[in-house]
Enzyme design. Structure first.
Site, PDB file in Angstrom:
ATOM      1  N   GLU A 277      22.893  16.763 -24.990  1.00 29.74           N
ATOM      2  CA  GLU A 277      22.622  17.904 -24.112  1.00 29.74           C
ATOM      3  C   GLU A 277      23.508  17.806 -22.868  1.00 29.74           C
ATOM      4  O   GLU A 277      23.693  16.723 -22.301  1.00 29.74           O
ATOM      5  CB  GLU A 277      21.149  17.873 -23.694  1.00 29.74           C
ATOM      6  CG  GLU A 277      20.758  18.946 -22.690  1.00 29.74           C
ATOM      7  CD  GLU A 277      19.399  18.688 -22.063  1.00 29.74           C
ATOM      8  OE1 GLU A 277      18.753  19.667 -21.651  1.00 29.74           O
ATOM      9  OE2 GLU A 277      18.992  17.516 -21.971  1.00 29.74           O
ATOM     10  N   LYS A 348      16.604  26.287 -26.542  1.00 28.77           N
ATOM     11  CA  LYS A 348      15.466  25.453 -26.162  1.00 28.77           C
ATOM     12  C   LYS A 348      14.246  26.313 -25.842  1.00 28.77           C
ATOM     13  O   LYS A 348      14.322  27.266 -25.068  1.00 28.77           O
ATOM     14  CB  LYS A 348      15.838  24.582 -24.960  1.00 28.77           C
ATOM     15  CG  LYS A 348      14.791  23.546 -24.597  1.00 28.77           C
ATOM     16  CD  LYS A 348      15.287  22.665 -23.459  1.00 28.77           C
ATOM     17  CE  LYS A 348      14.260  21.598 -23.114  1.00 28.77           C
ATOM     18  NZ  LYS A 348      14.712  20.769 -21.967  1.00 28.77           N
ATOM     19  N   CYS A 401      15.943  17.489 -25.462  1.00 28.64           N
ATOM     20  CA  CYS A 401      15.390  16.691 -24.367  1.00 28.64           C
ATOM     21  C   CYS A 401      13.863  16.645 -24.390  1.00 28.64           C
ATOM     22  O   CYS A 401      13.245  16.047 -25.254  1.00 28.64           O
ATOM     23  CB  CYS A 401      15.926  17.232 -23.044  1.00 28.64           C
ATOM     24  SG  CYS A 401      15.597  16.160 -21.620  1.00 28.64           S
TER      25      CYS A 401
END
Length: 529
Positions: A277, A348, A401
């Site tokens: 990321e 995301k 994440c």
């Protein structure tokens, strides 16, 4: 010995400052059971917390005990959040507030558990399972209320891949937490009032449950043989520190690092290359704009037939004008003469408050917090996580994440992918305990689903994780290391009970655990009427 322990605890919990000190010690000890510390005797904090709640003079006092313990637990477990504010010296003043307000807020869930226990606990052996059920319920709520913050749930005290962690394949990390807290809290019966044989019996039952947990996990691991697929994955870790990203000179160096590591010669040509990321401090739109030299350099590094999975911020046009911003994983395939082509995009879904969007945005912007996001506006959430299938690549579930903390984001039965890729920018947290704990938590998604996890970060810890939550044969890059991991993707194991039924077993355990409290609650209700 048992009488001496009971006398000591009675004296300790009758004094105000003694109770405060013991509550804080309990929380700190429980936090030290988690990686990277691994002090499993810290689990004895849970029976101590149960006793402190019981001996409190009121429900409010029990809430206070739980909150203090929670503050100690999350203070030790989450202090690393302050590191993100030290990246920019102008924001360093916020670090103490982040390191104290976060534990103070989420510590309320522990206070809720102990307050409800003080209110509902029955007399006798049933109180132990009631405590475990209420604590597990509070942990589940912590992972879901206001999008949740499921960092270091009690079940993750067991290092992922260990024998004790394997029950997560059945009950998930929350079910494992219920069993762990209930079993170890049974030892608290030794300090309770009542017949010695009954108290000893409860403690023995708890020890037996813990032994069964570890032995059962050991038997599962005894038959755990990693079988590689034919898909060779390259994980790229360039060791780019967060504070050194934001100058033109640094940007040029960062692009060169990723390009060189991507194109590095190996024993075999990787099928998939994974970047973390936020690998480059630039948006996807800028890097791959027509004629952009950086995009062309990346295209030269990716070989024909290879697929690059990389984390980028990207902008998409808004229908009414302007742009929406996403934190995305972009899959690009080299098609030879025609260059790189985008074949899949994952946006995301679960965003980080204050990192990717600002609650009370105008106020926080005025305070200067907007610069933490490094975008002109908040990121927008993508749809609920779902696997992607780039051409020539086994179906994969991206988790960006923070999303790797959440059980249930990866289909475990119908629509189940072949693997999970977790890209993360843990560079924000430096060489603290945060990245090591993040690795542990992400590895639980492998145990729950029976799928391998490929994890890529800029500064560590990057790793290939097998379906039992173990790092494959030292295929790991720690903090401060730059390089690549070339490893064949392991085959998934069969559909796990958790993958098939999700949290169903957890809820059944919690409901059964609450049954002993019903007579006491009914008695109190009748007394009021």
């Amino acid at each position: 010995m048992t009488n001496d322990l009971a006398i000591f605890l009675r004296k300790a919990v009758t004094g105000r400052f003694g109770r405060i000190g013991l509550a804080l010690v309990a929380g700190i000890a429980a936090a030290l059971a988690h990686p990277p510390f691994g002090v499993l005797p810290g689990l004895l904090a849970y029976p101590l917390l149960m006793i402190l709640a019981e001996r409190s003079g009121s429900v409010r006092g029990a809430l206070w005990m739980g909150w203090l313990a929670g503050f100690g637990y999350f203070g030790v477990g989450c202090w690393w959040v302050a590191e993100a504010f030290l990246v920019n010296p102008a924001q360093a003043w916020m670090a103490p507030f982040a390191a104290s307000l976060l534990p103070a807020g989420i510590g309320l869930f522990w206070g809720l558990a102990t307050a409800l226990y003080r209110r509902a606990a029955p007399m006798g052996p049933g109180r132990v399972i009631v405590f475990g059920a209420l604590f597990a319920l509070a942990e589940w709520l912590r992972g879901h209320v206001l999008t949740g913050f499921p960092w270091n749930p009690a079940g993750a005290s067991w290092s992922a891949g260990s024998a004790g962690s394997q029950f997560a394949a059945v009950g998930g990390v929350y079910g494992l937490g219920f069993v762990t807290v209930t079993a170890v809290s049974a030892l608290g019966a030794l300090a309770m009032a009542g017949p010695r044989k009954a108290r000893a019996g409860i403690a023995i039952a708890g020890v037996t449950a813990l032994a069964a947990l570890v032995i059962g996990g050991g038997l599962r691991l005894a038959g755990a043989e990693v079988r590689p697929t034919g898909t060779l994955v390259r994980i790229v870790q360039a060791d780019v520190q967060q504070e050194s990203k934001w100058t033109p000179e640094a940007y040029r160096s960062i692009v060169d690092r990723y390009v060189n590591l991507t194109g590095r010669q190996g024993a075999a040509l990787p099928d998939v290359v994974v970047w973390p990321e936020g690998a480059l401090p630039a948006s996807f739109n800028d890097v791959f704009a027509p004629g952009a030299p950086d995009g062309e350099a990346i295209a030269r590094a990716v070989r024909p037939g290879q697929t690059l999975l990389a984390g980028f911020a990207r902008a998409a046009p808004r229908e009414e004008g302007g742009s929406l911003y996403y934190n995305s994983l972009v899959a690009l395939t080299d098609e030879g003469a025609s260059g790189l082509r985008v074949v899949a995009v994952y946006d995301k879904h679960r965003l980080v408050p204050f990192g990717e969007y600002l609650p009370l945005g105008r106020l926080m912007g005025a305070l200067g917090v907007r610069s933490l996001v490094h975008m002109p506006a908040d990121f927008s959430p993508g749809p609920r996580p779902a696997p992607i299938s780039p051409p020539g690549v086994p179906s994969v579930q991206p988790l960006i994440c923070y999303e790797s903390l959440y059980p249930g984001f990866t289909p475990g039965s119908t629509g189940r992918p072949d693997w999970i890729v977790n890209i993360s920018n843990d560079a924000w947290f430096g060489a603290t305990s945060g990245p090591l704990q993040h690795l542990n938590l992400a590895s639980y998604r492998a145990i729950e689903t029976g799928l391998p996890v490929v994890r890529a970060t800029p500064t560590g810890v990057s790793a290939m994780i097998d379906p039992w939550g173990r790092v494959v044969r030292d295929q790991r890059l720690d903090a401060g290391e730059s390089g690549v991991i070339d490893a064949y993707l392991p085959q998934p194991v069969g559909i796990t009970p958790y993958g098939r039924f999700g949290d169903l077993l957890f809820w059944l355990m919690v409901l059964v655990g609450l049954l002993p409290s019903l007579p006491a609650l009914w008695h109190r209700f009748q007394g009021r009427t």
